[in-house]
Structures are given as C-alpha cells and as structure tokens.
Design an enzyme around this catalytic site. Structure first.
Site, PDB file in Angstrom:
ATOM      1  N   ASP A  43       2.914   4.306   6.566  1.00 44.65           N
ATOM      2  CA  ASP A  43       3.422   3.243   5.693  1.00 44.65           C
ATOM      3  C   ASP A  43       2.308   2.640   4.832  1.00 44.65           C
ATOM      4  O   ASP A  43       1.149   2.606   5.232  1.00 44.65           O
ATOM      5  CB  ASP A  43       4.065   2.150   6.569  1.00 44.65           C
ATOM      6  CG  ASP A  43       5.008   1.251   5.768  1.00 44.65           C
ATOM      7  OD1 ASP A  43       5.349   1.606   4.616  1.00 44.65           O
ATOM      8  OD2 ASP A  43       5.390   0.189   6.294  1.00 44.65           O
ATOM      9  N   ASN A  45       1.990   3.228   1.208  1.00 49.34           N
ATOM     10  CA  ASN A  45       1.635   3.959  -0.023  1.00 49.34           C
ATOM     11  C   ASN A  45       1.838   3.111  -1.279  1.00 49.34           C
ATOM     12  O   ASN A  45       1.008   3.097  -2.179  1.00 49.34           O
ATOM     13  CB  ASN A  45       2.503   5.218  -0.177  1.00 49.34           C
ATOM     14  CG  ASN A  45       2.265   6.220   0.925  1.00 49.34           C
ATOM     15  OD1 ASN A  45       1.364   6.049   1.736  1.00 49.34           O
ATOM     16  ND2 ASN A  45       3.074   7.269   0.967  1.00 49.34           N
ATOM     17  N   GLY A  46       2.979   2.420  -1.329  1.00 45.88           N
ATOM     18  CA  GLY A  46       3.318   1.636  -2.517  1.00 45.88           C
ATOM     19  C   GLY A  46       2.327   0.506  -2.732  1.00 45.88           C
ATOM     20  O   GLY A  46       1.825   0.297  -3.847  1.00 45.88           O
ATOM     21  N   ARG A  47       1.994  -0.210  -1.645  1.00 50.38           N
ATOM     22  CA  ARG A  47       1.055  -1.331  -1.750  1.00 50.38           C
ATOM     23  C   ARG A  47      -0.345  -0.846  -2.119  1.00 50.38           C
ATOM     24  O   ARG A  47      -1.058  -1.474  -2.891  1.00 50.38           O
ATOM     25  CB  ARG A  47       1.014  -2.123  -0.427  1.00 50.38           C
ATOM     26  CG  ARG A  47       2.149  -3.117  -0.307  1.00 50.38           C
ATOM     27  CD  ARG A  47       2.338  -3.564   1.114  1.00 50.38           C
ATOM     28  NE  ARG A  47       2.991  -2.539   1.915  1.00 50.38           N
ATOM     29  CZ  ARG A  47       3.032  -2.550   3.236  1.00 50.38           C
ATOM     30  NH1 ARG A  47       2.450  -3.511   3.904  1.00 50.38           N
ATOM     31  NH2 ARG A  47       3.668  -1.590   3.879  1.00 50.38           N
ATOM     32  N   TRP A  48      -0.713   0.317  -1.608  1.00 49.40           N
ATOM     33  CA  TRP A  48      -2.031   0.901  -1.924  1.00 49.40           C
ATOM     34  C   TRP A  48      -2.129   1.145  -3.436  1.00 49.40           C
ATOM     35  O   TRP A  48      -3.126   0.800  -4.064  1.00 49.40           O
ATOM     36  CB  TRP A  48      -2.186   2.211  -1.150  1.00 49.40           C
ATOM     37  CG  TRP A  48      -3.521   2.891  -1.263  1.00 49.40           C
ATOM     38  CD1 TRP A  48      -4.601   2.691  -0.453  1.00 49.40           C
ATOM     39  CD2 TRP A  48      -3.914   3.884  -2.218  1.00 49.40           C
ATOM     40  NE1 TRP A  48      -5.640   3.507  -0.845  1.00 49.40           N
ATOM     41  CE2 TRP A  48      -5.248   4.248  -1.923  1.00 49.40           C
ATOM     42  CE3 TRP A  48      -3.274   4.513  -3.282  1.00 49.40           C
ATOM     43  CZ2 TRP A  48      -5.948   5.205  -2.653  1.00 49.40           C
ATOM     44  CZ3 TRP A  48      -3.971   5.462  -4.020  1.00 49.40           C
ATOM     45  CH2 TRP A  48      -5.288   5.803  -3.717  1.00 49.40           C
ATOM     46  N   HIS A  60       1.993   7.634  -3.048  1.00 52.48           N
ATOM     47  CA  HIS A  60       2.564   8.751  -2.282  1.00 52.48           C
ATOM     48  C   HIS A  60       1.698  10.004  -2.457  1.00 52.48           C
ATOM     49  O   HIS A  60       1.430  10.717  -1.499  1.00 52.48           O
ATOM     50  CB  HIS A  60       3.995   9.044  -2.743  1.00 52.48           C
ATOM     51  CG  HIS A  60       4.939   7.894  -2.521  1.00 52.48           C
ATOM     52  ND1 HIS A  60       5.002   7.208  -1.322  1.00 52.48           N
ATOM     53  CD2 HIS A  60       5.854   7.307  -3.338  1.00 52.48           C
ATOM     54  CE1 HIS A  60       5.910   6.247  -1.416  1.00 52.48           C
ATOM     55  NE2 HIS A  60       6.443   6.286  -2.629  1.00 52.48           N
ATOM     56  N   ARG A  94      16.085   3.580  -2.263  1.00 53.49           N
ATOM     57  CA  ARG A  94      15.026   3.209  -3.226  1.00 53.49           C
ATOM     58  C   ARG A  94      15.428   3.652  -4.633  1.00 53.49           C
ATOM     59  O   ARG A  94      16.342   4.473  -4.789  1.00 53.49           O
ATOM     60  CB  ARG A  94      13.708   3.877  -2.822  1.00 53.49           C
ATOM     61  CG  ARG A  94      13.150   3.269  -1.559  1.00 53.49           C
ATOM     62  CD  ARG A  94      11.740   3.750  -1.285  1.00 53.49           C
ATOM     63  NE  ARG A  94      11.237   3.102  -0.078  1.00 53.49           N
ATOM     64  CZ  ARG A  94       9.981   3.145   0.320  1.00 53.49           C
ATOM     65  NH1 ARG A  94       9.080   3.794  -0.394  1.00 53.49           N
ATOM     66  NH2 ARG A  94       9.616   2.526   1.427  1.00 53.49           N
ATOM     67  N   LEU A 154      -0.912  23.479  17.002  1.00 54.89           N
ATOM     68  CA  LEU A 154      -0.199  22.208  16.842  1.00 54.89           C
ATOM     69  C   LEU A 154       1.220  22.434  16.299  1.00 54.89           C
ATOM     70  O   LEU A 154       1.433  23.276  15.433  1.00 54.89           O
ATOM     71  CB  LEU A 154      -0.993  21.353  15.834  1.00 54.89           C
ATOM     72  CG  LEU A 154      -0.367  20.043  15.385  1.00 54.89           C
ATOM     73  CD1 LEU A 154      -0.475  18.997  16.475  1.00 54.89           C
ATOM     74  CD2 LEU A 154      -1.050  19.523  14.113  1.00 54.89           C
TER      75      LEU A 154
HETATM   76  C1  IPE Z   1       9.357   3.583   7.182  1.00 59.64           C
HETATM   77  O1  IPE Z   1       8.707   2.954   6.121  1.00 59.64           O
HETATM   78  C2  IPE Z   1       9.750   4.948   6.768  1.00 59.64           C
HETATM   79  C3  IPE Z   1       8.658   5.878   6.493  1.00 59.64           C
HETATM   80  C4  IPE Z   1       7.382   5.668   6.712  1.00 59.64           C
HETATM   81  C5  IPE Z   1       9.064   7.122   5.953  1.00 59.64           C
HETATM   82  P1  IPE Z   1       9.496   1.902   5.200  1.00 59.64           P
HETATM   83  O2  IPE Z   1       8.493   1.364   4.263  1.00 59.64           O
HETATM   84  O3  IPE Z   1      10.679   2.552   4.614  1.00 59.64           O
HETATM   85  O4  IPE Z   1       9.937   0.846   6.266  1.00 59.64           O
HETATM   86  P2  IPE Z   1      10.551  -0.621   6.093  1.00 59.64           P
HETATM   87  O5  IPE Z   1      11.849  -0.488   5.381  1.00 59.64           O
HETATM   88  O6  IPE Z   1       9.562  -1.434   5.323  1.00 59.64           O
HETATM   89  O7  IPE Z   1      10.711  -1.115   7.484  1.00 59.64           O
HETATM   90  C1  IPE Z   2       5.500   4.866   3.036  1.00 61.55           C
HETATM   91  O1  IPE Z   2       4.973   4.019   2.075  1.00 61.55           O
HETATM   92  C2  IPE Z   2       6.119   6.107   2.444  1.00 61.55           C
HETATM   93  C3  IPE Z   2       7.584   6.134   2.460  1.00 61.55           C
HETATM   94  C4  IPE Z   2       8.345   5.268   3.045  1.00 61.55           C
HETATM   95  C5  IPE Z   2       8.212   7.227   1.770  1.00 61.55           C
HETATM   96  P1  IPE Z   2       5.884   2.962   1.304  1.00 61.55           P
HETATM   97  O2  IPE Z   2       6.417   3.647   0.084  1.00 61.55           O
HETATM   98  O3  IPE Z   2       6.876   2.378   2.199  1.00 61.55           O
HETATM   99  O4  IPE Z   2       4.795   1.887   0.862  1.00 61.55           O
HETATM  100  P2  IPE Z   2       4.956   0.301   0.927  1.00 61.55           P
HETATM  101  O5  IPE Z   2       5.385  -0.045   2.310  1.00 61.55           O
HETATM  102  O6  IPE Z   2       5.976  -0.065  -0.092  1.00 61.55           O
HETATM  103  O7  IPE Z   2       3.591  -0.193   0.608  1.00 61.55           O
HETATM  104 MG    MG Z   3       6.839   0.780   3.467  1.00 58.13          MG
END
Ligand code: IPE
Ligand code: IPE
Ligand code: MG
Length: 269
Positions: A43, A45-48, A60, A94, A154
């Site tokens: 988790d 990726n978006g904030r990064w 991503h 999304r 693995l």
């Molecule tokens: C959980 O991450 C799903 C994956 C890492 C693929 P999300 O970013 O979707 O989780 P929530 O909705 O914030 O709990």
């Molecule tokens: C995890 O990163 C990847 C997926 C859920 C596909 P996010 O996309 O959820 O990133 P944040 O949580 O918005 O930073």
């Molecule tokens: Mg997330």
C-alpha cells in the site's frame, strides 16, 4: 563535474553501507524459524507519487521495483510462499483511468518479468476472481502460470481482483452445491474442509502479514487465512520498500512468541 563526482561518492558510500546492513540483518536471521508464508498488502503507491508531485500511476509503476526486490529477497532466504495483494475487488471502484492503467501495467510487468521468474525458479499462482479481469490480463497470467508451473523454489501468489469475503461466500455456495449433489455430507464440514474450498487450498496460512504505508487494517485480505498470522506494520510507502525492509520484518517476526492460545510457559517447555 564536481556535483557528479560527489553524487558518485555518496551513491557508492550508500551502496556499501546498504550491502553491509543487509548482510548484518541476514546474519541475524535464524533459518529454522523462517516464516513459510509471507503475505504483503502493498500500500501507498498513490501517496508516494503525490509526494513527488506526480500522477498516482507513477507510484504504481515504481511499485514494480519493490515487487522485484521482495521476490528476490524471499527466494534468497528460503521463504516458500509469498502472497502479494496487488488489486482488491474494491479497487474496481477507483477512477477508470487508474484501473485501466493498472491493468496495462500488469500485462507489461508479467511480460518483462516472467523470464526472470523462471530463471529464479519461481512458480506463479493467482488468487481472486480471474474471470473479472480483462481478457488480456487473464491470458498473460495464465500463460505465465503455465510457463512457471515446473518451478520448485518460491511460490509467488498474486491476489488480483481478490476479496476475502467473496472467497468465503463462494466457498459456502460451492459446499452447498456439493452437499445437494451428495458429494459431501453435513457431518463432513470441518475447518479443514472449508479451507479446501478456498483459493488457497494448496497453500499454508500466512505466518507473517506485512502492510506498508502506515495503515492498520486488513482491507478484505485473506480473512480466513490470517486467523493466527503475525502482523507487521510499517510506515514505508510501497515503492520505497526494499530487501532490507523485508528482512527487518522477518527479523521482527522471529523475535515473537507464537502462542496459539497456549501460555508462554507451555510454549517454552
Ligand atoms: C488494499 O489497499 C488493496 C491492495 C493493496 C491491493 P487499498 O489502498 O485499496 O486499501 P484501503 O481501501 O485504503 O483500505
Ligand atoms: C496500493 O497503493 C496499490 C493498489 C491498491 C492497487 P494505493 O494505490 O492504494 O496507494 P495509496 O494508498 O492511495 O497511497
Ligand atoms: Mg491504498
């Protein structure tokens, strides 16, 4: 020129420090107490990406490097199963542009990585609703699963279009169908029978669950299988996650006492 030289020197010094750090942690790991199965909620990726002033998909794309690192690291220390939560059923909600970009990234990543997986003896598996994925993703995945099926190192499990509640719901529906047709009887229903109806029927439950990005929740991941897993949360955002981070999580895991309901005294005697 001077700036470049300085950068080279600092990169070089960093690389030496980093390699030493990895060796130090690896030395501390006890082979006999390795988790057999590590599951990761990747988790952040978006904030990064946002922190860097970029679009979410940039995060991503950079997350792929972290995936490569953990797959290599897990193989190096002899972890048998690594499950990566890559896309949840809820992630379909999304924006379409992000979902499409993620699906395209999946196809290109499988394309570029499958030879490396074979080289490293990694067997690929998928859990989740395969049929809900675009045809191109289904095709690439199935091809990669087939091409790596002989690998004995693995097992890399990708949770794609995965939902723990759907998995359990589908298992219940299938058990009812099998009960109606006489394949199973009510008396046969046990925890191990339920387990055998899940996507993970051939995979042991995770010993260690890691979630990155500072969130403390399960997000519908492996609800049944995580019953007794050790949890490890880190604030590191997924694209920054490296081998060192995995080894640190495993080291932390090895310092815990897994009691499974017993007392500490019972465990130590
Ligand atoms: C959980 O991450 C799903 C994956 C890492 C693929 P999300 O970013 O979707 O989780 P929530 O909705 O914030 O709990
Ligand atoms: C995890 O990163 C990847 C997926 C859920 C596909 P996010 O996309 O959820 O990133 P944040 O949580 O918005 O930073
Ligand atoms: Mg997330």
């Amino acid at each position: 020129m001077l700036i470049l030289e300085r950068k080279f020197e600092t990169d070089f010094a960093f690389n030496i420090w980093y390699k030493r750090k990895i060796m130090d942690i690896k030395d501390k790991l006890r082979e006999k107490q390795l988790p057999v199965h590590v599951a990761i909620i990747m988790d952040g990726n978006g904030r990064w990406a946002k922190q860097k002033g970029n679009m979410r998909i940039f995060g991503h794309k950079n997350g792929v490097k972290a995936v490569r690192e953990v797959v290599e690291a897990a193989g190096e220390i002899g972890i048998k199963y690594l499950t990566l939560y890559a896309f949840s059923t809820e992630n379909w909600t999304r924006p379409k542009s992000e979902v499409d970009a993620l699906m395209t990234l999946l196809v290109t990543t499988i394309n570029t990585e499958v030879d490396e997986l074979i080289k490293n003896n990694v067997r690929l598996k998928q859990i989740g609703d395969l049929k809900s994925l675009p045809d191109s993703v289904q095709k690439k995945l199935q091809e990669a699963i087939l091409r790596t099926s002989h690998c004995k190192g693995l097992t890399l499990v990708l949770a794609l279009s995965y939902s723990g509640r759907s998995e359990i719901t589908n298992a219940v529906a299938q058990m009812v169908t099998d009960a109606k047709s006489g394949k199973i009887a009510a008396e046969d229903i046990s925890e191990s029978l339920v387990s055998s109806y899940l996507y993970t029927s051939e995979i042991p439950d995770p010993d260690l669950l890691i979630r990155t990005s500072g969130e403390y929740r399960i997000s519908n991941f492996l609800l049944w299988q995580l019953a007794y897993s050790e949890m490890y949360f880190t604030g590191t955002l997924w694209p920054d996650f490296r081998k060192k981070d995995l080894f640190e999580a495993v080291l932390d895991y090895q310092q815990r006492e897994r009691r499974f309901g017993k007392t500490g005294d019972q465990i130590s005697s």
